[in-house]
Every structure is written in C-alpha cells, then in structure tokens.
Design a protein around this motif. Sequence first.
Motif, mmCIF file in Angstrom:
data_model
loop_
_atom_site.group_PDB
_atom_site.id
_atom_site.type_symbol
_atom_site.label_atom_id
_atom_site.label_comp_id
_atom_site.label_asym_id
_atom_site.label_seq_id
_atom_site.Cartn_x
_atom_site.Cartn_y
_atom_site.Cartn_z
ATOM 1 N N LYS A 142 1.233 -1.539 -0.252
ATOM 2 C CA LYS A 142 0.089 0.291 0.338
ATOM 3 C C LYS A 142 1.056 0.962 -0.166
ATOM 4 N N LEU A 143 1.218 1.365 1.083
ATOM 5 C CA LEU A 143 2.719 2.708 0.757
ATOM 6 C C LEU A 143 3.809 2.804 -0.338
ATOM 7 N N LEU A 144 4.227 1.192 -0.960
ATOM 8 C CA LEU A 144 4.504 1.754 -2.075
ATOM 9 C C LEU A 144 3.724 2.072 -3.212
ATOM 10 N N VAL A 145 2.525 1.688 -4.008
ATOM 11 C CA VAL A 145 1.795 2.121 -4.550
ATOM 12 C C VAL A 145 0.670 3.727 -4.033
ATOM 13 N N ARG A 146 0.813 4.099 -2.916
ATOM 14 C CA ARG A 146 0.365 5.360 -2.946
ATOM 15 C C ARG A 146 1.887 6.540 -2.869
ATOM 16 N N GLU A 147 2.506 5.881 -2.925
ATOM 17 C CA GLU A 147 4.308 6.928 -3.047
ATOM 18 C C GLU A 147 4.495 6.696 -4.702
ATOM 19 N N ARG A 170 0.679 13.670 -8.635
ATOM 20 C CA ARG A 170 0.277 14.754 -7.526
ATOM 21 C C ARG A 170 1.670 15.011 -6.518
ATOM 22 N N ALA A 171 1.393 16.349 -6.108
ATOM 23 C CA ALA A 171 2.497 16.750 -4.847
ATOM 24 C C ALA A 171 1.416 16.453 -3.818
ATOM 25 N N GLY A 172 2.922 15.486 -3.237
ATOM 26 C CA GLY A 172 1.860 15.059 -1.876
ATOM 27 C C GLY A 172 0.561 14.647 -1.641
ATOM 28 N N ALA A 173 0.393 13.141 -2.488
ATOM 29 C CA ALA A 173 -0.202 12.692 -2.979
ATOM 30 C C ALA A 173 -0.498 11.290 -2.271
#
Length: 102
Positions: free
Chosen positions: A86-91, A99-102
């Motif tokens: 999840k973290l990898l996809v989010r980053e 997207r900045a800061g998404a």
Amino acid sequence: MDKQELIKAVQKVTGYNHEDVRRIASCVFDVVAEALAAGDAVTIRNFGQFTVREVSGRTTKDIGTGRLRWNTDSIVPVFRPSKPFKLLVREGWGTVKGRAGA
C-alpha cells in the motif's frame, strides 16, 4: 497493464525469453486460482493475500424492468494488499500521476 504487458516487463527485467516468462506467469496464476478454488488463502509477503469470501444472498432491483430479484449466496475472490505494498503504491501514485504530496 494486461497479462502480455506484464510478461514483457518481467522479460525485460529478468532477461529470460518470452516463452519461459509466459509459462511461469501462467503457472503462477493457475496455482493461485486452484488454491482459492480449494478454499485456501495465498499469502505473498510484502505484496498481499488472496482469499475467498462468502457473500450472502440479497434482493436487488433489475434496472431494466424495475422488478426485484433474489441473488443467491456466492463465493468471491478477495485481494488484501499488505502494508508495504500500500505504501509503495501510495508513494508511486504521486510521482507517476504528477500529484504533489499525494
């Protein structure tokens, strides 16, 4: 990305020929499907878990006719991603989609 694109990407990373990667990918998908059909869960560390879930029957409305109909109980496959995945996809979402800061 579809199955053929996935095979080409793995081929590029590993250097294996297309046919070998295609056979391995097909075997992996078949083994996961067979395990789920048998009621087993498949857990891939740092990726996620494939399981099956029972869905109880319910009444739904047919949009075309407006009539109510009964949907019977069923079993559906479910994927639950791991926290690192999840973290990898989010980053990655922020960098890939701009997207900045998404």
